[in-house]
Enzyme design. Structure first.
Site, PDB file in Angstrom:
ATOM      1  CD  GLU A  76      -3.008  -1.069   0.167  1.00  0.00           C
ATOM      2  OE1 GLU A  76      -2.962  -0.179  -0.704  1.00  0.00           O
ATOM      3  OE2 GLU A  76      -3.870  -1.965   0.177  1.00  0.00           O
ATOM      4  CG  HIS A  94      -3.929   0.036   5.817  1.00  0.00           C
ATOM      5  ND1 HIS A  94      -5.305   0.014   5.913  1.00  0.00           N
ATOM      6  CD2 HIS A  94      -3.591  -1.053   5.093  1.00  0.00           C
ATOM      7  CE1 HIS A  94      -5.767  -1.046   5.276  1.00  0.00           C
ATOM      8  NE2 HIS A  94      -4.755  -1.720   4.765  1.00  0.00           N
ATOM      9  CG  HIS A  96      -6.554  -5.566   7.227  1.00  0.00           C
ATOM     10  ND1 HIS A  96      -6.095  -6.621   6.480  1.00  0.00           N
ATOM     11  CD2 HIS A  96      -6.344  -4.463   6.467  1.00  0.00           C
ATOM     12  CE1 HIS A  96      -5.609  -6.163   5.322  1.00  0.00           C
ATOM     13  NE2 HIS A  96      -5.743  -4.855   5.297  1.00  0.00           N
ATOM     14  CG  HIS A 156      -8.980  -2.979   2.685  1.00  0.00           C
ATOM     15  ND1 HIS A 156      -8.314  -2.725   1.511  1.00  0.00           N
ATOM     16  CD2 HIS A 156      -8.014  -3.304   3.580  1.00  0.00           C
ATOM     17  CE1 HIS A 156      -7.019  -2.917   1.678  1.00  0.00           C
ATOM     18  NE2 HIS A 156      -6.816  -3.260   2.931  1.00  0.00           N
TER      19      HIS A 156
END
Ligand SMILES: [Zn+2]
Length: 228
Positions: A76, A94, A96, A156
């Site tokens: 990413e 980022h 999950h 996501h």
């Protein structure tokens, strides 16, 4: 390589381990970066984030060219670079994380349900779904972060930003807490949402009371008045 970039690699590794210990980064899922001296130090793709080392943090320039480290940066990286190109942020997380990811599968936005959400800019947008690691996903997340330091990514996960690595980490923890509260509240009924007037009043009160900072007793002019 400069000591500053060495320090940045260590800080990114430590932040990743902390977020893994908090349950926000799971296995190799998620990534962390910090911007320093025109470079970005980001976790390597495939690194176990619960025990990532500084050697597993790769330094790239603002075009994505690797300048230090032996490992490929996160898949990413375009998302991270896109955020730095468009927003003032100096760090990006980022995840999950479970609650954020659950809500990202259902909501079009996370409404402002608690005053602490204003630390993230209020309503949290959900960026439309796109395949991981693609420019399309990077573009939709960068857009969703406009005026915000958090966004959910449909089906996501989540992204948070900050003016420092610590702040981006703190925002990731806050966002996951808010998502957990929303999920619990939704199980009981339709959560009430703070309206514009209520949100504006929170911002005013936070400025007046320097919310989120410790204060020495007697620093408050109102208290001095009283003690006279
Ligand atoms: Zn992801």
């Amino acid at each position: 390589m400069s000591a500053v970039l060495d320090e940045a690699r260590s800080a990114v590794a430590a932040a990743s381990r902390r977020l893994a210990a908090e349950g926000l980064l799971i296995g190799t899922s998620g990534n962390v970066s910090v911007r320093v001296e025109g470079h970005v130090a980001a976790t390597a793709t495939g690194a176990d984030l619960s025990r990532v080392t500084p050697a597993e943090v790769t330094v790239v320039d603002l075009t994505g060219r690797v300048v230090a480290g032996d490992l490929e940066p996160t898949s990413e990286i375009d998302l991270h670079l896109g955020v730095y190109a468009r927003h003032d942020a100096l760090a990006v997380v980022h995840t999950h994380a479970p609650a954020a990811t659950a809500l990202s599968c259902v909501l079009d936005e996370l409404p402002c349900i608690h005053y602490q959400q204003l630390m993230l800019g209020g309503t949290v947008r959900v960026a439309p779904y796109a395949t991981f690691g693609t420019p399309a996903l990077a573009a939709s997340v960068v857009e969703a972060l406009t005026g915000r330091s958090a966004a959910l990514m449909a089906n996501h996960g989540s992204v948070t930003t900050g003016a420092s690595l610590d702040k981006a980490v703190e925002n990731a923890l806050l966002l996951e807490w808010l998502c957990t509260v929303y999920r619990s509240a939704s199980a009981l009924g339709e959560p009430r949402v703070l309206d514009d007037e209520q949100q504006a009043a929170v911002v005013t009160a936070a400025i007046e009371r320097k919310y989120g900072t410790t204060r020495t007793l007697g620093d408050d002019p109102a208290e001095k008045q009283e003690s006279r």
